[in-house]
Design an enzyme around this catalytic site. Sequence first.
Site, PDB file in Angstrom:
ATOM      1  N   GLY A 210       0.717  -1.031  -0.073  1.00  0.00           N
ATOM      2  CA  GLY A 210       0.149   0.147   0.026  1.00  0.00           C
ATOM      3  C   GLY A 210       0.447   0.951  -0.282  1.00  0.00           C
ATOM      4  O   GLY A 210       0.101   2.510   0.272  1.00  0.00           O
TER       5      GLY A 210
ATOM      6  N   ASP B  14      -0.896   9.340  -5.804  1.00  0.00           N
ATOM      7  CA  ASP B  14       0.283   7.870  -5.990  1.00  0.00           C
ATOM      8  C   ASP B  14       1.338   8.875  -6.488  1.00  0.00           C
ATOM      9  O   ASP B  14       2.277   8.831  -6.033  1.00  0.00           O
ATOM     10  CB  ASP B  14      -0.337   6.607  -5.993  1.00  0.00           C
TER      11      ASP B  14
HETATM   12  C1  GLA Z   1      -4.112   3.543  -4.672  1.00  0.00           C
HETATM   13  C2  GLA Z   1      -4.613   4.282  -5.866  1.00  0.00           C
HETATM   14  C3  GLA Z   1      -5.014   5.826  -5.205  1.00  0.00           C
HETATM   15  C4  GLA Z   1      -6.417   6.262  -4.056  1.00  0.00           C
HETATM   16  C5  GLA Z   1      -5.592   4.933  -3.320  1.00  0.00           C
HETATM   17  C6  GLA Z   1      -7.350   5.028  -2.244  1.00  0.00           C
HETATM   18  O1  GLA Z   1      -3.173   4.032  -3.891  1.00  0.00           O
HETATM   19  O2  GLA Z   1      -3.483   4.179  -6.527  1.00  0.00           O
HETATM   20  O3  GLA Z   1      -5.006   6.288  -6.399  1.00  0.00           O
HETATM   21  O4  GLA Z   1      -6.967   5.932  -4.848  1.00  0.00           O
HETATM   22  O5  GLA Z   1      -5.543   3.893  -3.748  1.00  0.00           O
HETATM   23  O6  GLA Z   1      -7.346   6.307  -1.619  1.00  0.00           O
END
Ligand code: GLA
Length: 384
Positions: free
Chosen positions: A123, A171
């Site tokens: 994550g 991100d």
């Molecule tokens: C992933 C996606 C982001 C965002 C997060 C949740 O990291 O790439 O764009 O939506 O999940 O916040």
Amino acid sequence: MIDKQILAEKYQAIFGDETPRFFTAPGRINIIGEHTDYNGGFVLPGAVDKAITIAIKPNGTQLVNLVSIDEDEATVFFRIGGPQPKEQWASYFYGVIEEMRKRGATIGGFSAVFAGDVPLGAGMSSSAALESCVGTALNKLFNLGFSKEELAKIGQMTEHHYIGVRCGIMDQFASIFGQKGHVVRLDCRSLEYTLVPFDPKGVEIVLIDTMVKHTLASSEYNVRRAQCEAGVAVIKKYRPEVDLLRDVTIEELEEHRAEIDPEAFHRCAFVINENKRLMAACAAMEVGDYEEVGRQIYATHEGLSVEYGVSCVELDFIVNIAKEHKAVLGARMMGGGFGGCVIALVKKEGVADYIADVKQRYMVKFDKDPRVIEVEISDGAREC
Ligand code: GLA
């Protein structure tokens, strides 16, 4: 960040050339504001000192020649304008190149060796780090003149069109715009942003990886996004100017509850409330009230787990242990969900106790050792 010297030696050994250039782009954390980005809302990420780093040089052909150190030095070749490679890691390169070409760029072949220390599937956006690294490198090497904002969008569209994840912009934006000691308060609709100093005196960011690998692409992420869009479609019948959940109030959502699929209703309610939590957390940060930031973080986890349905038992377990520790101000799952890590704000004096308690009980319950990841908030993508 991986030692540049290691990449230089590999490059020399593989391509017999001592003059590649080096670029690096980081993964990210996110303090609060989850699943809000693709709904036009706000997020509060920061770039970290874990990154993807590349040694790269144009080779005067139309061939892209890639070596991934982290995949046992696997090699992939593809021709610019040719078919997409089947390896996902190489598809990130392919996607960035194609998205740049769509925007009018002329890109020649190149040879590259890359490696990273962003934990995969935790994550922390290892894939955005790779996209941002490749985008930043090609932009410089081929003098393409893309702005940082365009580079972030190129990374995002790589996910949409070549990986199959309809992600938001958080991100890639954090990986490119991040700055040491700051989190980025980003309005995901206008892309206006503020760098907010992040200096919670006496409080540390602790990341604990469940070691449960999430696969965002495995559809659930896209399902959540579609549920949000379904909610918006109902509201749009009454207010045609509404395109994003960002513009919907909780009262308005309630008013049309009967017309919205019950599960979609909860997803939408989460997103609307999450935006409010982010605002409250930002206001608290401004006055240095990290206890309040922590409360908002706990509430976010509750929402992600119950309303949004993207947590898992391992994440919930680690967050619940946090609540027994007075030194933990707040804890929640981070990123897309279904695994990956927990982010916790912990008073320095209680960090060791919390980690020891989680490690011991997690092992008993799941027969697995969770991984503690130390991070510092660092600079975004750059030549290095
Ligand atoms: C992933 C996606 C982001 C965002 C997060 C949740 O990291 O790439 O764009 O939506 O999940 O916040």
